[in-house]
Design a protein around this motif. Sequence first.
Motif, PDB file in Angstrom:
ATOM      1  N   GLY A 156       0.792  -1.227   0.000  1.00 31.54           N
ATOM      2  CA  GLY A 156       0.000   0.000   0.000  1.00 31.54           C
ATOM      3  C   GLY A 156       0.824   1.277   0.000  1.00 31.54           C
ATOM      4  O   GLY A 156       0.276   2.380  -0.085  1.00 31.54           O
ATOM      5  N   TYR A 157       2.143   1.133   0.078  1.00 24.69           N
ATOM      6  CA  TYR A 157       3.013   2.304   0.159  1.00 24.69           C
ATOM      7  C   TYR A 157       3.231   2.927  -1.219  1.00 24.69           C
ATOM      8  O   TYR A 157       3.261   2.235  -2.237  1.00 24.69           O
ATOM      9  N   THR A 158       3.410   4.246  -1.235  1.00 25.58           N
ATOM     10  CA  THR A 158       3.800   4.933  -2.463  1.00 25.58           C
ATOM     11  C   THR A 158       5.308   4.744  -2.665  1.00 25.58           C
ATOM     12  O   THR A 158       6.026   4.366  -1.733  1.00 25.58           O
ATOM     13  N   GLN A 159       5.769   5.041  -3.867  1.00 24.91           N
ATOM     14  CA  GLN A 159       7.211   4.920  -4.122  1.00 24.91           C
ATOM     15  C   GLN A 159       7.988   5.913  -3.262  1.00 24.91           C
ATOM     16  O   GLN A 159       9.119   5.623  -2.855  1.00 24.91           O
ATOM     17  N   LYS A 160       7.369   7.037  -2.955  1.00 21.58           N
ATOM     18  CA  LYS A 160       8.039   8.023  -2.096  1.00 21.58           C
ATOM     19  C   LYS A 160       8.256   7.429  -0.699  1.00 21.58           C
ATOM     20  O   LYS A 160       9.331   7.580  -0.109  1.00 21.58           O
ATOM     21  N   GLN A 161       7.230   6.732  -0.191  1.00 17.63           N
ATOM     22  CA  GLN A 161       7.344   6.113   1.136  1.00 17.63           C
ATOM     23  C   GLN A 161       8.377   4.981   1.134  1.00 17.63           C
ATOM     24  O   GLN A 161       9.125   4.812   2.101  1.00 17.63           O
ATOM     25  N   ILE A 162       8.405   4.206   0.037  1.00 19.08           N
ATOM     26  CA  ILE A 162       9.396   3.122  -0.086  1.00 19.08           C
ATOM     27  C   ILE A 162      10.800   3.720  -0.121  1.00 19.08           C
ATOM     28  O   ILE A 162      11.729   3.204   0.515  1.00 19.08           O
ATOM     29  N   ALA A 163      10.970   4.805  -0.869  1.00 16.48           N
ATOM     30  CA  ALA A 163      12.273   5.474  -0.957  1.00 16.48           C
ATOM     31  C   ALA A 163      12.739   5.939   0.427  1.00 16.48           C
ATOM     32  O   ALA A 163      13.912   5.795   0.783  1.00 16.48           O
ATOM     33  N   GLU A 164      11.799   6.455   1.211  1.00 20.11           N
ATOM     34  CA  GLU A 164      12.134   6.910   2.573  1.00 20.11           C
ATOM     35  C   GLU A 164      12.537   5.725   3.457  1.00 20.11           C
ATOM     36  O   GLU A 164      13.497   5.818   4.240  1.00 20.11           O
ATOM     37  N   LEU A 166      13.902   2.961   2.495  1.00 19.62           N
ATOM     38  CA  LEU A 166      15.198   2.450   2.040  1.00 19.62           C
ATOM     39  C   LEU A 166      16.301   3.500   2.114  1.00 19.62           C
ATOM     40  O   LEU A 166      17.454   3.199   1.783  1.00 19.62           O
ATOM     41  N   LYS A 167      15.898   4.738   2.494  1.00 19.47           N
ATOM     42  CA  LYS A 167      16.854   5.853   2.553  1.00 19.47           C
ATOM     43  C   LYS A 167      17.526   6.068   1.186  1.00 19.47           C
ATOM     44  O   LYS A 167      18.750   6.181   1.063  1.00 19.47           O
ATOM     45  N   LYS A 168      16.659   6.086   0.151  1.00 18.98           N
ATOM     46  CA  LYS A 168      17.130   6.322  -1.219  1.00 18.98           C
ATOM     47  C   LYS A 168      16.385   7.520  -1.784  1.00 18.98           C
ATOM     48  O   LYS A 168      15.285   7.858  -1.322  1.00 18.98           O
ATOM     49  N   SER A 169      16.960   8.112  -2.798  1.00 23.13           N
ATOM     50  CA  SER A 169      16.238   9.177  -3.496  1.00 23.13           C
ATOM     51  C   SER A 169      15.168   8.531  -4.377  1.00 23.13           C
ATOM     52  O   SER A 169      15.337   7.383  -4.826  1.00 23.13           O
ATOM     53  N   PRO A 170      14.061   9.232  -4.658  1.00 20.26           N
ATOM     54  CA  PRO A 170      13.014   8.676  -5.528  1.00 20.26           C
ATOM     55  C   PRO A 170      13.545   8.272  -6.899  1.00 20.26           C
ATOM     56  O   PRO A 170      13.114   7.266  -7.466  1.00 20.26           O
ATOM     57  N   SER A 171      14.486   9.056  -7.412  1.00 21.78           N
ATOM     58  CA  SER A 171      15.025   8.737  -8.744  1.00 21.78           C
ATOM     59  C   SER A 171      15.847   7.441  -8.715  1.00 21.78           C
ATOM     60  O   SER A 171      15.783   6.633  -9.646  1.00 21.78           O
ATOM     61  N   THR A 172      16.611   7.235  -7.628  1.00 17.58           N
ATOM     62  CA  THR A 172      17.390   5.999  -7.486  1.00 17.58           C
ATOM     63  C   THR A 172      16.459   4.802  -7.357  1.00 17.58           C
ATOM     64  O   THR A 172      16.677   3.747  -7.968  1.00 17.58           O
ATOM     65  N   LEU A 173      15.396   4.965  -6.559  1.00 16.65           N
ATOM     66  CA  LEU A 173      14.423   3.882  -6.403  1.00 16.65           C
ATOM     67  C   LEU A 173      13.764   3.553  -7.727  1.00 16.65           C
ATOM     68  O   LEU A 173      13.623   2.384  -8.088  1.00 16.65           O
ATOM     69  N   SER A 174      13.369   4.577  -8.449  1.00 14.16           N
ATOM     70  CA  SER A 174      12.707   4.383  -9.751  1.00 14.16           C
ATOM     71  C   SER A 174      13.608   3.613 -10.711  1.00 14.16           C
ATOM     72  O   SER A 174      13.150   2.702 -11.405  1.00 14.16           O
ATOM     73  N   PHE A 175      14.887   3.963 -10.739  1.00 12.34           N
ATOM     74  CA  PHE A 175      15.841   3.268 -11.608  1.00 12.34           C
ATOM     75  C   PHE A 175      15.983   1.805 -11.211  1.00 12.34           C
ATOM     76  O   PHE A 175      15.979   0.909 -12.065  1.00 12.34           O
ATOM     77  N   THR A 176      16.079   1.540  -9.893  1.00 11.10           N
ATOM     78  CA  THR A 176      16.229   0.167  -9.395  1.00 11.10           C
ATOM     79  C   THR A 176      15.005  -0.672  -9.746  1.00 11.10           C
ATOM     80  O   THR A 176      15.133  -1.816 -10.198  1.00 11.10           O
ATOM     81  N   LEU A 177      13.816  -0.112  -9.562  1.00 11.99           N
ATOM     82  CA  LEU A 177      12.579  -0.847  -9.858  1.00 11.99           C
ATOM     83  C   LEU A 177      12.453  -1.137 -11.352  1.00 11.99           C
ATOM     84  O   LEU A 177      11.990  -2.210 -11.749  1.00 11.99           O
ATOM     85  N   GLN A 178      12.883  -0.190 -12.157  1.00  6.09           N
ATOM     86  CA  GLN A 178      12.842  -0.398 -13.611  1.00  6.09           C
ATOM     87  C   GLN A 178      13.797  -1.514 -14.008  1.00  6.09           C
ATOM     88  O   GLN A 178      13.452  -2.408 -14.782  1.00  6.09           O
TER      89      GLN A 178
END
Length: 199
Positions: A156-164, A166-178
Amino acid sequence: MIAVITGDIINSRGGKALEWLESLKKALNRYGNPSEDWEVYRGDSFQLKTNIESSLEACLYIKACIKQFSALDVRLAIGIGNSKGPIGKITEEQGEAFYRSGECFENLKSDHLAVNTGDEQQDIILNLMLDLGLLTFNAWSSVDSVTLKVILEHPGYTQKQIAELLKKSPSTLSFTLQKAGYKEIQSLLKYYKSIMLKQ
């Protein structure tokens, strides 16, 4: 109808057993209860009984939990069917789901993930999809695996919440998920669940 997942750890001697075994048990516990629904045996083999709709997600979650340890991987076979025999201890149960899971596992060979539903045509389609998915899943890095593990734990978490988390930036998380194929995983899980709901 239930799902039975039979699996074993690839290169289990190449990792620290205390670390990956604890991670495996936590993963199995997420989808069932000890003894009643899952058991680890022969050191690096295991069996899990769970509901059919979440059986593929369970496999991908287990894979992410194991592949966070870079030297390791896991083989997984899903059997779909009925269960019979004593209820209360997984090692004493029998039925189609157990037979199909065992047979599917024996036929894995170099494959890492497959399913046997008892419907040959359906299995051909599902296993082709899994084979294509494994081109990405087998290449998950430790970082990819940890990221997918966390996102599957918090649907149920947003990518912003997941990034927080994992202590990652949203852009880093987005790249990893892709890179890890998360969008395609979501589509695969949705399709798989729709098929299983018709069983």
